[in-house]
Scaffold this active site. Sequence first.
Site, PDB file in Angstrom:
ATOM      1  N   LYS A 103     -12.975   4.126  -0.930  1.00  0.00           N
ATOM      2  CA  LYS A 103     -11.856   3.951  -1.867  1.00  0.00           C
ATOM      3  C   LYS A 103     -10.706   3.334  -1.068  1.00  0.00           C
ATOM      4  O   LYS A 103      -9.807   4.032  -0.589  1.00  0.00           O
ATOM      5  CB  LYS A 103     -11.491   5.311  -2.473  1.00  0.00           C
TER       6      LYS A 103
HETATM    7  N1  PPE Z   1     -14.266   3.635 -10.146  1.00  0.00           N
HETATM    8  C1  PPE Z   1     -13.065   3.203  -9.697  1.00  0.00           C
HETATM    9  C2  PPE Z   1     -12.910   1.771  -9.358  1.00  0.00           C
HETATM   10  C3  PPE Z   1     -12.009   4.111  -9.567  1.00  0.00           C
HETATM   11  O1  PPE Z   1     -10.830   3.683  -9.114  1.00  0.00           O
HETATM   12  C4  PPE Z   1     -12.193   5.461  -9.928  1.00  0.00           C
HETATM   13  C5  PPE Z   1     -11.072   6.443  -9.797  1.00  0.00           C
HETATM   14  C6  PPE Z   1     -13.467   5.867 -10.380  1.00  0.00           C
HETATM   15  C7  PPE Z   1     -14.477   4.925 -10.470  1.00  0.00           C
HETATM   16  C8  PPE Z   1     -13.772   7.296 -10.718  1.00  0.00           C
HETATM   17  O2  PPE Z   1     -13.788   8.110  -9.582  1.00  0.00           O
HETATM   18  P1  PPE Z   1     -13.451   9.671  -9.650  1.00  0.00           P
HETATM   19  O3  PPE Z   1     -11.964   9.777  -9.837  1.00  0.00           O
HETATM   20  O4  PPE Z   1     -13.911  10.202  -8.368  1.00  0.00           O
HETATM   21  O5  PPE Z   1     -14.203  10.213 -10.801  1.00  0.00           O
HETATM   22  N2  PPE Z   1      -9.777   5.922  -9.997  1.00  0.00           N
HETATM   23  C9  PPE Z   1      -8.629   6.649  -9.511  1.00  0.00           C
HETATM   24  C10 PPE Z   1      -7.410   5.757  -9.471  1.00  0.00           C
HETATM   25  C11 PPE Z   1      -6.518   5.654 -10.632  1.00  0.00           C
HETATM   26  C12 PPE Z   1      -5.250   4.880 -10.335  1.00  0.00           C
HETATM   27  O6  PPE Z   1      -4.814   4.098 -11.203  1.00  0.00           O
HETATM   28  O7  PPE Z   1      -4.634   5.068  -9.285  1.00  0.00           O
HETATM   29  C13 PPE Z   1      -8.447   7.970 -10.242  1.00  0.00           C
HETATM   30  O8  PPE Z   1      -8.965   8.156 -11.340  1.00  0.00           O
HETATM   31  O9  PPE Z   1      -7.803   8.834  -9.677  1.00  0.00           O
END
Ligand code: PPE
Length: 305
Positions: free
Chosen positions: A159
């Site tokens: 990330k």
């Molecule tokens: N894909 C991406 C590209 C992504 O950024 C997130 C989280 C996910 C999948 C889902 O991951 P998880 O949170 O572990 O279920 N995106 C984060 C960023 C949001 C933001 O705008 O900043 C979040 O949901 O916290």
Amino acid sequence: MVEKAKSIWLDGKFIPWDEARIHILTHSLHYGLGVFEGIRAYHCTDGRTAVFRLPEHIRRLFDSAHVMQMDIPFSPAAVEEACCEILRVNQQKEAYLRPLAFVGEGVMGLHPQNNPVQLAIISWVWGAYLGDEGIKKGIRGKISSFARHHVNVMMTKAKTTGNYVNSIMAKREATQLGFDEAIMLDTDGYVAEASGENIFVVRDGLLKTPPLTAVLPGITRDSILELAQDLGIPVKEDIFSRDELYLADEAFLTGTAAEVTPLREVDGRAIGAGTPGPITSKLQAAYFAVVKGENASYQKWLTYV
Ligand code: PPE
């Protein structure tokens, strides 16, 4: 605007919100090499506050740092404790936590070997990411003209802050055209994920999500897969095309920020009846019950503050 809290944790110290500033030569600011997490703490039904899947998020933070060859100068246990402590210091019953590791000042250029790795943890109150209406009634998605990262261009299991330039371009395009969210295809043309969420479809009772090859290994995604299995919903991790998404009976997005948000339309095509479907609603309700501490079988996912 983010509503200010009292303190921000920076490099092991709590400092007043307005004093959490960095120098303009901070390396990460120039080249996008930083790693971060997004974690939610919920005000549980019993009145306590619990952080959802904290060890898994901190593990992913350290995994991201490993991929990016950044040495975070704290142990995972210390970072977990700091996440709980910031909630106590800020007296927040419910908040979004943002640990961010970044490369500080030192040399410029693309080989910041000895620049210090710094770590911040910020907590703020964040409502429904895709809107209160969106989480209830579903949102309108658009297939992005921007492809998601190729596995050998950006490391999608990390990330990394720089990865999000791709997401920002997609999100801007989608919202400028009047949609709520961008859905991105991988470089082979299969559905990958949304700008900040993983994606699921349902057809004839089967729940499907793309494999982890080139998408962020979402912790909400993982939670939904486990909850679905418990609820007896058949699941499959497999690639699928854009028209398979158009033809889904149901579709939804998952993420820490977005939680479980139904997709009611993609590229002008209604998904199913154009309202959240029964499996989506069941999983969404199950997810909220778990994060709020209402399901005894899932206490394992909660760290009480
Ligand atoms: N894909 C991406 C590209 C992504 O950024 C997130 C989280 C996910 C999948 C889902 O991951 P998880 O949170 O572990 O279920 N995106 C984060 C960023 C949001 C933001 O705008 O900043 C979040 O949901 O916290």
